[in-house]
Design an enzyme around this catalytic site. Structure first.
Site, PDB file in Angstrom:
ATOM      1  N   ASP A 123      35.726 -64.806  -0.582  1.00 55.81           N
ATOM      2  CA  ASP A 123      35.280 -64.802  -2.192  1.00 55.81           C
ATOM      3  C   ASP A 123      34.375 -63.638  -2.712  1.00 55.81           C
ATOM      4  O   ASP A 123      34.731 -63.498  -3.686  1.00 55.81           O
ATOM      5  CB  ASP A 123      34.393 -66.192  -2.378  1.00 55.81           C
ATOM      6  CG  ASP A 123      35.233 -67.310  -1.805  1.00 55.81           C
ATOM      7  OD1 ASP A 123      36.445 -67.199  -1.212  1.00 55.81           O
ATOM      8  OD2 ASP A 123      34.436 -68.425  -1.616  1.00 55.81           O
ATOM      9  N   ASP A 201      36.217 -63.736  -8.626  1.00 57.38           N
ATOM     10  CA  ASP A 201      36.268 -63.792  -7.246  1.00 57.38           C
ATOM     11  C   ASP A 201      37.318 -63.012  -6.324  1.00 57.38           C
ATOM     12  O   ASP A 201      38.576 -62.942  -7.085  1.00 57.38           O
ATOM     13  CB  ASP A 201      36.316 -65.186  -6.918  1.00 57.38           C
ATOM     14  CG  ASP A 201      35.118 -66.024  -6.894  1.00 57.38           C
ATOM     15  OD1 ASP A 201      34.269 -65.640  -7.698  1.00 57.38           O
ATOM     16  OD2 ASP A 201      35.047 -67.237  -6.412  1.00 57.38           O
ATOM     17  N   HIS A 250      40.880 -69.537  -6.631  1.00 61.19           N
ATOM     18  CA  HIS A 250      41.399 -68.720  -5.369  1.00 61.19           C
ATOM     19  C   HIS A 250      42.867 -69.083  -5.283  1.00 61.19           C
ATOM     20  O   HIS A 250      43.445 -70.021  -4.905  1.00 61.19           O
ATOM     21  CB  HIS A 250      40.323 -69.092  -4.241  1.00 61.19           C
ATOM     22  CG  HIS A 250      38.981 -68.836  -4.463  1.00 61.19           C
ATOM     23  ND1 HIS A 250      38.021 -69.365  -3.701  1.00 61.19           N
ATOM     24  CD2 HIS A 250      38.422 -68.075  -5.395  1.00 61.19           C
ATOM     25  CE1 HIS A 250      36.821 -69.039  -4.126  1.00 61.19           C
ATOM     26  NE2 HIS A 250      36.958 -68.199  -5.185  1.00 61.19           N
ATOM     27  N   ASP A 252      44.227 -68.053  -2.425  1.00 62.95           N
ATOM     28  CA  ASP A 252      44.687 -68.260  -1.200  1.00 62.95           C
ATOM     29  C   ASP A 252      44.993 -69.612  -0.556  1.00 62.95           C
ATOM     30  O   ASP A 252      45.248 -69.974   0.643  1.00 62.95           O
ATOM     31  CB  ASP A 252      43.736 -67.732  -0.026  1.00 62.95           C
ATOM     32  CG  ASP A 252      42.519 -67.815  -0.433  1.00 62.95           C
ATOM     33  OD1 ASP A 252      41.974 -68.580  -1.026  1.00 62.95           O
ATOM     34  OD2 ASP A 252      41.420 -67.379   0.260  1.00 62.95           O
ATOM     35  N   CYS A 357      39.519 -68.154   3.567  1.00 64.72           N
ATOM     36  CA  CYS A 357      38.428 -68.157   3.003  1.00 64.72           C
ATOM     37  C   CYS A 357      37.216 -67.657   3.789  1.00 64.72           C
ATOM     38  O   CYS A 357      36.391 -67.070   3.410  1.00 64.72           O
ATOM     39  CB  CYS A 357      38.052 -69.463   2.516  1.00 64.72           C
ATOM     40  SG  CYS A 357      39.226 -70.079   1.370  1.00 64.72           S
TER      41      CYS A 357
HETATM   42  N1  ABU Z   1      38.425 -71.626  -1.587  1.00 65.04           N
HETATM   43  C1  ABU Z   1      39.740 -71.936  -1.773  1.00 65.04           C
HETATM   44  C2  ABU Z   1      39.798 -73.340  -2.512  1.00 65.04           C
HETATM   45  C3  ABU Z   1      41.047 -73.507  -3.278  1.00 65.04           C
HETATM   46  C4  ABU Z   1      41.560 -74.883  -3.408  1.00 65.04           C
HETATM   47  O1  ABU Z   1      40.792 -75.607  -3.640  1.00 65.04           O
HETATM   48  O2  ABU Z   1      42.784 -75.112  -3.438  1.00 65.04           O
END
Ligand code: ABU
Length: 372
Positions: A123, A201, A250, A252, A357
Site C-alpha cells: 500500500d 496508495d 486498491h 489488487d 497486499c
Molecule cells: N487492500 C485491499 C482491499 C481491497 C478490497 O477491499 O477489495
C-alpha cells in the site's frame, strides 16, 4: 571520502538489489509485512469510506485506535509465519520491516492520529524497476507508515536503488468530503477525497512493464495519478481502469496481471467490455464468486472486501500463491494452466489484505518490456 561512504559507494556498483517491472517475473526477493504493534484504524471519514461491510464499518467506529485483540492477532501471526516459510521453500528471500508501535499518537500542525500497521507494504511503497517510491497516502493514520521500512530502504539505496517520495500531503480537512455517505448498490461511485492535493496508495497501481494500470479510489485521486505519470515520464504510460466497487480502494482485488497476455479480473468491480482497448487481445480470467471461509469470524471485522480471493501472489508466470480456502479460484487457475500453491491466509483480512497486499516485490528476474 570517508571509509564508510566508500564502502557504501562500492556496494552501489554491484547489481541493483531492486528490480521489478511487472507482477509475474520470477520472484527473488520480497518484503513481507508485520503484525506486531498493529493498531485498529482510526474512525476518520477516509477510513470508514473505504471499509466495505456495514457491520465492519460500525465495529471500526467503536474499536478505532485499539490494539488488535489477541485472538485475531495470534491466528493471523500463525498464518503469516506459514506464508513466510512457504516463500523461503520456494527460494524467495524474505525481508521484514522493523517492528513498531502504531498505537503512539502523533500530530501535525493540523490534526492528530494514532498509526495503523506495517502489515501491507504494497500500500505504501511502489517499486518501478530500480526505484522505490513512498506513496502520499490519504489516511492520516498511515502518515508515517513507511518509517518502519526505512532501514530496508536505506540499505537498498546504499546498494544502488533509487529512492524517492511523492510530496508529503497535508491531509487537511479540505481534502475530505464531510458529507460523504456510502453510495447505493448501483449508480455512480462517490469518493471521499477531492483534488485538494495529490494523494495515492501504491496498491492502486499494477505494473506491466512500461504500462501501469490504476483505479481511482477513496485513497487515490486524479492529481495523485498525474503526479506519478509526470514523475515516471517516458516510456511509462498509466491507464485508468474504471472500478465499479462501491468502496474502491486498491486495484489488487479488481484486476491482477498474472503473465504477459493474462489478466485476472473481478467481474463485480469491472465491466469487462469497458476494459482499455489494449487489453482486448489478452486472456481475461474471470474470477469466480469467492468461496465463504467456514468459521472465519475475521470476515466480520475485515477491512477488505470478500474479493481478497483475487489478491494472489505470482512466484513466476506459472506458480501462484492462492488462499487455501478458495477452491473455485484454485480450479480456475488450474484450468488455465497455472500451478496454484494453496496457503492459509484468511486471518489476515482484518489487517488489510491477502498475499499481494502483504508483500512488496523487491526483485523479480527480468527486464523492462513493452507488452502492448
Ligand atoms: N487492500 C485491499 C482491499 C481491497 C478490497 O477491499 O477489495
Amino acid at each position: 571520502m570517508t571509509p564508510d561512504l566508500r564502502q557504501k559507494t562500492e556496494l552501489s556498483r554491484t547489481a541493483c538489489p531492486v528490480n521489478s517491472h511487472n507482477e509475474w517475473d520470477p520472484l527473488e526477493e520480497v518484503i513481507v509485512g508485520r503484525l506486531e504493534g498493529a493498531t485498529i484504524a482510526s474512525d476518520h471519514i477516509a477510513v470508514t469510506a473505504a471499509i466495505p461491510g456495514k457491520s465492519a464499518r460500525w465495529l471500526a467506529k467503536i474499536t478505532a485506535g485499539w490494539k488488535y485483540p489477541s485472538f485475531l492477532l495470534s491466528e493471523a501471526l500463525h498464518e503469516l509465519e506459514g506464508f513466510v516459510e512457504l516463500l523461503g521453500t520456494l527460494g524467495v528471500t524474505v525481508r521484514r520491516p522493523e517492528p513498531a508501535d502504531f498505537s503512539i499518537r502523533f500530530k501535525t500542525p493540523h490534526w492528530t492520529s494514532k498509526g495503523l500497521a506495517n502489515a501491507c507494504p504494497r500500500d505504501s511503497l511502489l517499486v518501478i524497476g530500480d526505484e522505490i517510491i513512498e506513496a502520499p497516502m490519504a489516511w492520516r493514520c498511515r502518515y508515517f507508515e513507511t518509517h518502519s521500512f526505512r532501514p530496508l530502504l536505506k540499505e537498498y539505496f546504499h546498494r544502488g536503488a533509487r529512492w524517492s517520495a511523492a510530496p508529503k500531503p497535508e491531509l487537511r480537512d479540505e481534502l475530505y468530503d464531510p458529507d460523504y455517505r456510502p453510495p447505493a448498490d448501483s449508480g455512480p461511485v462517490r469518493y471521499v477525497i477531492n483534488e485538494f492535493e495529490p494523494v495515492f496508495d501504491a496498491a492502486d497501481f499494477v505494473r506491466c512493464g512500461t504500462d501501469l494500470f490504476v483505479t481511482r479510489s477513496n485513497v487515490t485521486n486524479r492529481s495523485g495519478i498525474e503526479w506519478l505519470r509526470r514523475h515516471l515520464g517516458e516510456p511509462y504510460r498509466i491507464h485508468e481502469i474504471e472500478s465499479l466497487a462501491r468502496h474502491p480502494m486498491h486495484i489488487d482485488t479488481t484486476i491482477l496481471p498474472l503473465a504477459p497476455g493474462r489478466l485476472l479480473v473481478n467481474p463485480e468491480y469491472v465491466d469487462v467490455k469497458r476494459l482499455p482497448a489494449m487489453l482486448k487481445s489478452w486472456d481475461i480470467l474471470i474470477a469466480p464468486e469467492p468461496d465463504p471461509v467456514k468459521g472465519n469470524i475475521q470476515r466480520f471485522v475485515s477491512m477488505s472486501s470478500r474479493w481478497l480471493s483475487v489478491n494472489v501472489l505470482s512466484i513466476d508466470q506459472k506458480r501462484v500463491i492462492v488462499e487455501k480456502n478458495q477452491p473455485s479460484m484454485i480450479r480456475l487457475l488450474e484450468r488455465h494452466g497455472f500451478e496454484p500453491i494453496p496457503c492459509s491466509f484468511a486471518s489476515y483480512a482484518p489487517f488489510g489484505g491477502s498475499f499481494h497486499c502483504a508483500t512488496l516485490d523487491i526483485r523479480r528476474r527480468g527486464e523492462r518490456q513493452c507488452y502492448f
